[in-house]
Design an enzyme around this catalytic site. Structure first.
Site, mmCIF file in Angstrom:
data_model
loop_
_atom_site.group_PDB
_atom_site.id
_atom_site.type_symbol
_atom_site.label_atom_id
_atom_site.label_comp_id
_atom_site.label_asym_id
_atom_site.label_seq_id
_atom_site.Cartn_x
_atom_site.Cartn_y
_atom_site.Cartn_z
ATOM 1 N N HIS A 144 22.196 32.935 40.981
ATOM 2 C CA HIS A 144 22.875 32.030 40.044
ATOM 3 C C HIS A 144 24.384 32.257 40.068
ATOM 4 O O HIS A 144 25.161 31.323 39.910
ATOM 5 C CB HIS A 144 22.332 32.241 38.622
ATOM 6 C CG HIS A 144 20.889 31.852 38.492
ATOM 7 N ND1 HIS A 144 20.491 30.689 37.880
ATOM 8 C CD2 HIS A 144 19.750 32.451 38.926
ATOM 9 C CE1 HIS A 144 19.171 30.599 37.935
ATOM 10 N NE2 HIS A 144 18.695 31.655 38.555
ATOM 11 N N ASP A 179 25.153 27.677 33.385
ATOM 12 C CA ASP A 179 23.907 27.578 34.147
ATOM 13 C C ASP A 179 22.831 26.868 33.323
ATOM 14 O O ASP A 179 22.713 27.096 32.110
ATOM 15 C CB ASP A 179 23.440 29.003 34.480
ATOM 16 C CG ASP A 179 22.316 29.015 35.498
ATOM 17 O OD1 ASP A 179 22.575 29.382 36.650
ATOM 18 O OD2 ASP A 179 21.156 28.642 35.139
#
Ligand code: UDP
Length: 456
Positions: free
Chosen positions: A26, A117
């Site tokens: 991520h 995210d």
């Protein structure tokens, strides 16, 4: 691709605040996106947890701001195999420290928007409260977005509880997936469904979603997602084509692998890595070793310390394995993966199908052998093998004969000609989508000028 536009870039754009989920898969795309936006004149601040804190030395042009968390302690006590436990913890424990951190930054200077995210769904409520638009970065495929939408019905219909005899059956609502794929996604289906529902709801409440993929790869999935998520969608990936993943590596990369690859014949090496999170058992590890040795081909194997449950590193290799393979095998703890995939000696990638690894393989035209373990990986592996036809899935887990056959199929056998041709075509499509007038290029332009400037 270059990031040059016909329009002049304003010299003093406002700041963008970005917040990745604290895991390698991520952090890499978030920092790649941050670099892209920085080249477009935006000032960048990265908020991050102390856990897996990004390597700041490669980003002197960004400001970093951390908030305290107890994640390092907590993660050791959680059932590691299932991400649903730790994302839940992260989303509840981070609310107050993140809000304080963000409020402090907003008081300092005007900010264009927040980009967080998709998995950090709690940030939408904080953004609403502080009246700052939130854009989402989704770091998996569109196909995963569509398939995750079927998890609640999979649970209602009891697919997670079906016996082994039913594992090979296709799921009626999403025939690409088999029952065994659904079961692999999570050992805690209710937790996973709760996570996905929260993530998707808060993505729908956002000001727009940036998806790290490209239109030509997932055209029909893009249509479904656009209907399902009534906010602007940007497909401007693969982000790794602009800035390499190497500069955001959390673990030191062993660069000696490149000189080892230099000594190998073109397309002769099997590259093996299962990313930063997956764990396998001792017996799976041993089958891997036998499978690799039995091919007789050179291999570069990343064995991340901790990847084998119960082992520090290589203790559970079969007896005399290292002597038997000799110079044919190179085993390291972590490597510059993107460069390895780009090396002319690399002929195949045996992967867990994390989305970054899969995109990196596509971008370098390297066909895959697939061993998906959890979360989005079983879905991505099905696309790789059954939709794009650029790899072979190890349907029965880790079994030495199947491993050897799959590797030889993607690297050598005539049967694999189609796979090698397909990945080559896909690589060309990526390159096209990133050039002037290509879909990802256009999407980036739309994000940059039409969207972000709305808030300025
Ligand atoms: N990676 C790396 N060195 C390695 C193995 C992996 O730098 O030896 C990088 C890889 O290039 C990718 C990331 O780690 O960008 C892994 O992300 P992915 O989504 O593939 O898997 P995850 O770690 O999230 O399971």
């Amino acid at each position: 691709p270059t990031l040059r536009w016909t329009e002049p870039i304003p010299a003093t754009r406002r700041r963008i605040i970005m917040f990745p989920m604290p895991f390698q898969g991520h952090i890499n795309p978030m920092l790649q996106l941050a670099n892209i936006l920085h080249t477009q004149g935006f000032k960048i601040t990265i908020i991050h947890t102390e856990y897996n804190s990004p390597n700041q030395s490669n980003y002197p042009h960004f400001t970093f701001k951390s908030f305290p968390d107890r994640f390092s302690e907590v993660i050791n006590q959680l059932p590691v195999k299932d991400p649903s436990f730790y994302v839940k913890y992260l989303n509840s424990s981070s609310v107050d420290p993140f809000r304080n951190c963000l409020a402090g930054l907003l008081a300092e200077e005007p900010v264009t928007c927040l980009i967080t995210d998709g998995g950090m769904y709690f940030t939408q409520a904080v953004a609403d409260e502080l009246k700052i638009p939130r854009l989402v970065l989704r770091t998996s495929s569109l196909g995963c977005g569509v398939a995750y939408g079927f998890l609640p019905v999979s649970s209602e219909k009891g697919y997670f509880d079906l016996p082994k005899d039913d594992y090979e059956t296709s799921v009626p609502e999403y025939p690409l997936l088999k029952v065994k794929d659904i079961i692999k996604i999570s050992t805690n289906p209710q937790g996973m469904i709760e996570f996905v529902t929260n993530m998707h709801n808060q993505m729908k409440a956002s000001s727009g979603i940036i998806w790290n993929t490209f239109k030509e790869l997932e055209e029909s999935e893009l249509q479904i997602i656009c209907e399902d998520f009534p906010v602007p969608i940007f497909t401007l990936g693969p982000l790794l084509k602009y800035f390499s993943a190497s500069s955001s590596s959390l673990i030191e990369q062993d660069r000696t692998v490149i000189s080892w690859l230099d000594t190998q014949a073109p397309k002769s090496v099997i590259y093996v890595s299962f990313g930063s999170v997956v764990r396998i058992t001792e017996s799976e590890f041993q089958e891997m070793a036998h499978g690799l040795a039995n091919t007789g081909l050179p291999f570069l194997w990343v064995v991340r310390p901790g990847v084998v449950s119960g082992s520090e590193w290589l203790e559970s290799l079969p007896e005399k394995f290292l002597e038997i393979v000799g110079d044919k095998g190179c085993i390291v703890k972590w490597c510059p993966q993107q460069e390895v995939l780009a090396h002319p000696a690399t002929g195949c990638f045996w992967t867990h199908n994390g989305w970054n690894s899969t995109l990196e393989s596509i971008c370098e035209g390297v066909p895959m052998v697939c061993s998906p373990c959890l979360a989005d990986q079983p879905i991505i592996a099905r696309y790789v093998c059954d939709v794009w036809k650029i790899g072979v899935l190890l349907e029965n887990g880790f079994e030495r004969v199947e491993i050897e056959m799959a590797i030889k199929r993607v690297m050598i056998d005539e049967e694999g000609d189609g796979i090698r041709k397909n990945i080559h075509c896909l690589k060309e499509k990526v390159d096209l989508s990133l050039t002037e007038g290509g879909s990802s290029h256009e999407s980036l332009k739309n994000l940059d000028y039409d969207h972000l400037n709305l808030y300025s």
